[in-house]
Design an enzyme around this catalytic site. Sequence first.
Site, PDB file in Angstrom:
ATOM      1  N   TYR A   9      47.308  39.466  39.035  1.00  8.19           N
ATOM      2  CA  TYR A   9      47.632  39.257  37.623  1.00  8.19           C
ATOM      3  C   TYR A   9      47.772  37.768  37.308  1.00  8.19           C
ATOM      4  O   TYR A   9      47.292  37.294  36.269  1.00  8.19           O
ATOM      5  CB  TYR A   9      48.917  39.994  37.258  1.00  8.19           C
ATOM      6  CG  TYR A   9      49.217  39.953  35.779  1.00  8.19           C
ATOM      7  CD1 TYR A   9      48.488  40.729  34.886  1.00  8.19           C
ATOM      8  CD2 TYR A   9      50.228  39.134  35.272  1.00  8.19           C
ATOM      9  CE1 TYR A   9      48.751  40.680  33.522  1.00  8.19           C
ATOM     10  CE2 TYR A   9      50.501  39.085  33.916  1.00  8.19           C
ATOM     11  CZ  TYR A   9      49.754  39.862  33.049  1.00  8.19           C
ATOM     12  OH  TYR A   9      50.010  39.815  31.700  1.00  8.19           O
ATOM     13  N   TYR A  10      48.415  37.038  38.195  1.00  6.47           N
ATOM     14  CA  TYR A  10      48.546  35.587  38.043  1.00  6.47           C
ATOM     15  C   TYR A  10      47.169  34.935  37.938  1.00  6.47           C
ATOM     16  O   TYR A  10      46.919  34.107  37.047  1.00  6.47           O
ATOM     17  CB  TYR A  10      49.324  35.028  39.229  1.00  6.47           C
ATOM     18  CG  TYR A  10      49.268  33.530  39.404  1.00  6.47           C
ATOM     19  CD1 TYR A  10      50.059  32.687  38.628  1.00  6.47           C
ATOM     20  CD2 TYR A  10      48.423  32.962  40.348  1.00  6.47           C
ATOM     21  CE1 TYR A  10      50.021  31.315  38.798  1.00  6.47           C
ATOM     22  CE2 TYR A  10      48.374  31.587  40.528  1.00  6.47           C
ATOM     23  CZ  TYR A  10      49.166  30.762  39.754  1.00  6.47           C
ATOM     24  OH  TYR A  10      49.118  29.403  39.920  1.00  6.47           O
ATOM     25  N   LEU A  11      46.255  35.319  38.820  1.00 10.58           N
ATOM     26  CA  LEU A  11      44.911  34.746  38.800  1.00 10.58           C
ATOM     27  C   LEU A  11      44.168  35.128  37.524  1.00 10.58           C
ATOM     28  O   LEU A  11      43.408  34.328  36.967  1.00 10.58           O
ATOM     29  CB  LEU A  11      44.125  35.210  40.025  1.00 10.58           C
ATOM     30  CG  LEU A  11      44.628  34.698  41.378  1.00 10.58           C
ATOM     31  CD1 LEU A  11      43.851  35.345  42.517  1.00 10.58           C
ATOM     32  CD2 LEU A  11      44.525  33.174  41.465  1.00 10.58           C
TER      33      LEU A  11
END
Length: 212
Positions: free
Chosen positions: A125-127
Amino acid sequence: MKVLVAGANGHTGRLLVQYLDTAGHEAYAMVRKEEQKEDMEGLGGIPVLADLESDVGHAVKGMDAVIFAAGSGSSTPPEKTKDVDRDGAINLIKETEKLGRAPKFIMLSAMKADHPEEGPEKLAYYLKMKGEADEHLRSTELDYTIVRPGALTHEAGTSKIKVGKSVDRGSVARADVAKTMVACLEEANAYRKTFEMVEGDTQIEDALKTLE
């Protein structure tokens, strides 16, 4: 050159403030809390109070370049990751565009941000949020550079890196990432480029000249 550093109180941000000052730039250290200002001055920065999730127009005013080095952190809930890593970055980009010229914008992103499914599952999700912010930046007319390092370490660094549109997974010292981002301000070949980086055998300035 007047350079705003968003995320100046983070690990990489603090190094950026120091290296910008050493290189002869005016480092404007963007922080959220009044009590952080004195610390930024000690690093050689000029503190600017602003929050990525609010109005940052006053922070970018008069800047020649903007560096986004903020990050929500590995233990941050998804909503905060979206607010900082995507929406906060886009907020800063939009305000930079309003300057009516084409200042430089250096983005600290992450390896595999365009393909989060290829990165570690816990970072997917961060990426994804990083990738969406990068995509927005690439759609602008700003002289951008998107720097995507591998796993970050706190080692001293060697000033030698490996760069490319895609490189094998590896690690790189935060010190070398910060030095690379500062070098991107002056290296015309880095403008409007997105690249991954890990530790390597080529001096930073020489490595940037090989970007395609």
